[in-house]
Motif scaffolding. Structure first.
Motif, PDB file in Angstrom:
ATOM      1  N   TYR A 153      22.003 -35.419 -12.890  1.00  0.00           N
ATOM      2  CA  TYR A 153      21.638 -36.834 -12.796  1.00  0.00           C
ATOM      3  C   TYR A 153      21.283 -37.224 -11.364  1.00  0.00           C
ATOM      4  N   VAL A 154      21.909 -36.597 -10.381  1.00  0.00           N
ATOM      5  CA  VAL A 154      21.540 -36.822  -8.975  1.00  0.00           C
ATOM      6  C   VAL A 154      20.106 -36.355  -8.748  1.00  0.00           C
ATOM      7  N   GLN A 155      19.781 -35.186  -9.291  1.00  0.00           N
ATOM      8  CA  GLN A 155      18.408 -34.678  -9.168  1.00  0.00           C
ATOM      9  C   GLN A 155      17.414 -35.612  -9.864  1.00  0.00           C
ATOM     10  N   LEU A 156      17.816 -36.138 -11.031  1.00  0.00           N
ATOM     11  CA  LEU A 156      16.933 -37.043 -11.769  1.00  0.00           C
ATOM     12  C   LEU A 156      16.674 -38.309 -10.967  1.00  0.00           C
ATOM     13  N   ASP A 157      17.715 -38.878 -10.376  1.00  0.00           N
ATOM     14  CA  ASP A 157      17.540 -40.077  -9.549  1.00  0.00           C
ATOM     15  C   ASP A 157      16.601 -39.798  -8.380  1.00  0.00           C
ATOM     16  N   ALA A 158      16.771 -38.641  -7.743  1.00  0.00           N
ATOM     17  CA  ALA A 158      15.921 -38.290  -6.605  1.00  0.00           C
ATOM     18  C   ALA A 158      14.461 -38.145  -7.037  1.00  0.00           C
ATOM     19  N   ALA A 159      14.236 -37.529  -8.214  1.00  0.00           N
ATOM     20  CA  ALA A 159      12.872 -37.373  -8.718  1.00  0.00           C
ATOM     21  C   ALA A 159      12.242 -38.720  -9.050  1.00  0.00           C
ATOM     22  N   ARG A 160      13.045 -39.634  -9.593  1.00  0.00           N
ATOM     23  CA  ARG A 160      12.541 -40.970  -9.900  1.00  0.00           C
ATOM     24  C   ARG A 160      12.195 -41.742  -8.636  1.00  0.00           C
ATOM     25  N   VAL A 161      13.022 -41.611  -7.600  1.00  0.00           N
ATOM     26  CA  VAL A 161      12.739 -42.279  -6.323  1.00  0.00           C
ATOM     27  C   VAL A 161      11.453 -41.741  -5.720  1.00  0.00           C
TER      28      VAL A 161
END
Length: 445
Positions: free
Chosen positions: A42-50
């Protein structure tokens, strides 16, 4: 976007989208095998969304003509109120919720001289107290409680009654809420004569007057046919989603889309059910129809509203068509629809942006080109929704005063018919659906 971006920008957009889809796919698989490493995913997902959002922001700077896609609209001009009040039968109620007070501005046509008239009314309650009453009323309807009438009368007295004189002889009301007032199902407020508001007035919503002006300005293209329908029903839900009890198959949705298609000429309608109701089909076909109907599950992301999505059938091996039609993906499409109907749960919800309304599914469809949307304010009942939708489309394509292309009147009449049926009288069954945007289809303007 496809017409405005350079080849390099298109490639980067695809790369960022694929990265988000890859992480989502990994999360779905990991939830089945081992949930211990989900936090890092989920941390990776947030970073990709940013990263995706930052790239999108840069695009709006590089291409100022895409500015409306970033959630901004131009201010109203002096002549705009004249255009809004030209028919004389619509009043616009814009609420402003400040820190210490709530105000109501009403724009209507002066019956004597025909000029636009704006009056302001003070709402006699503190914002925090009103917020509490609104949430209690919304929850009472969404949870199908029997004790809702007292709250319905109280909120009518607070929010509508101050402007009753100005609303006299007005057939249609356009509500422009603010902040927590987006949670008010205004159509279910009760008048002193024990009528629901929608029994006395047709009701629809708009994010703001400037957004409504843009919706009214949008024109269809030669790609669409007037009164043409594409409907998606009961798509194949992936195994990962099936573990969520709320995301069960929707057999009623198949009957719903098949029934509403009967209101259209066979050559101008297309119904996609089950495996055919795919995300890929939507992206390819939706732009060529004037009415888009989706009878499926809606999944709301309150933290990142533009990642809220509608579930459609996924295309195996295609990460860009993973069965999650996200709001941000819809924004990148070029739709030419007069009307989009999301017959799914809570599709009216999202993040409230000052002056622009709820940023979510309805906003995404507007940005993509849809002039109006029908969305839901709570988790809906499948059987009653099918009944409401069938009535709505029959009205929409009728040639009498009820329908004849008037989206607002068609929805009002469908709701009133539901109210007259004892089993569906409770607002839970009909008040959840609201129309946001232009009230008239293009062929009627």
């Amino acid at each position: 976007l496809a017409k405005a971006l350079t080849a390099g920008e298109k490639t980067e957009t695809q790369r960022l989208n694929r990265r988000i889809s890859e992480i989502n796919d990994t999360i779905r698989k990991q939830e089945i095998a081992d949930s211990s490493s989900l936090n890092s995913l989920y941390v990776q997902l947030d970073a990709a969304r940013v990263e995706y959002r930052s790239f999108q922001d840069a695009l709006y700077v590089t291409h100022p003509n895409l500015r409306i896609r970033s959630g901004h609209t131009a201010s109203l001009f002096n002549a705009d109120p004249n255009g809004l009040t030209v028919d004389g039968d619509t009043a616009y109620l814009e609420y402003v919720a400040a820190k210490d007070a709530v105000s109501l501005f009403v724009l209507s046509k002066n019956k004597l001289n025909g000029a636009p008239e704006v009056k302001v009314y003070h709402i006699a309650i503190k914002p925090e107290d009103l917020n509490r009453k609104v949430n209690e009323f919304h929850d009472a309807l969404a949870e199908q409680r029997l004790a809702y009438t007292t709250a319905a009368r109280e909120l009518y007295t607070l929010l509508i009654a101050p402007a009753e004189q100005q609303l006299r002889n007005v057939g249609t009301i356009c509500i422009i809420p603010d902040s927590f007032l987006w949670n008010v199902p205004f159509q279910a407020l009760m008048t002193p004569s024990e009528h629901f508001l929608i029994e006395d007035h047709a009701v629809y919503y708009a994010p703001s007057l400037s957004v409504l002006r843009e919706m009214n300005r949008k024109k269809g293209t030669s790609e669409t046919t007037n009164s043409s329908l594409i409907a998606f029903g009961n798509p194949v839900i992936g195994r990962d989603e099936q573990r969520n009890a709320d995301l069960c198959p929707l057999p009623e949705a198949e009957q719903e889309v098949s029934s509403i298609a009967k209101s259209f000429d066979e050559k101008n309608s297309r119904v996609l059910i089950g495996r055919d109701a795919s995300e890929k089909s939507f992206k390819v076909l939706a732009k060529t129809y004037s009415i888009i109907h989706l009878a499926t599950h809606g999944v709301i992301d309150n933290r990142q509203p533009l990642y809220s999505h509608l579930l459609l059938t996924r295309t195996e091996g295609d990460l860009e068509n993973d069965g999650r039609l996200e709001a941000r993906q819809i924004m990148d499409m070029n739709l030419n629809a007069d009307l989009a109907v999301l017959s799914a749960c809570e599709t009216a919800n999202g993040k409230v942006a000052p002056g622009e309304g709820v940023i979510g599914m309805s906003w995404a469809l507007f940005v993509a080109g849809a002039r109006s949307t029908v969305v839901s304010q709570w988790k809906i009942n499948s059987a009653s929704t099918s009944e409401l939708m069938i009535k709505f489309y029959r009205n929409l394509n009728s040639h009498d005063a009820v329908g004849n292309g008037n989206n607002v009147m068609a929805l009002r009449d469908a709701c009133v018919r539901m109210i007259k049926e004892d089993r569906y009288r409770h607002p839970f069954y009909w008040a959840g659906f609201v129309l946001i945007g232009s009230g008239q289809r293009e062929s009627q303007r």
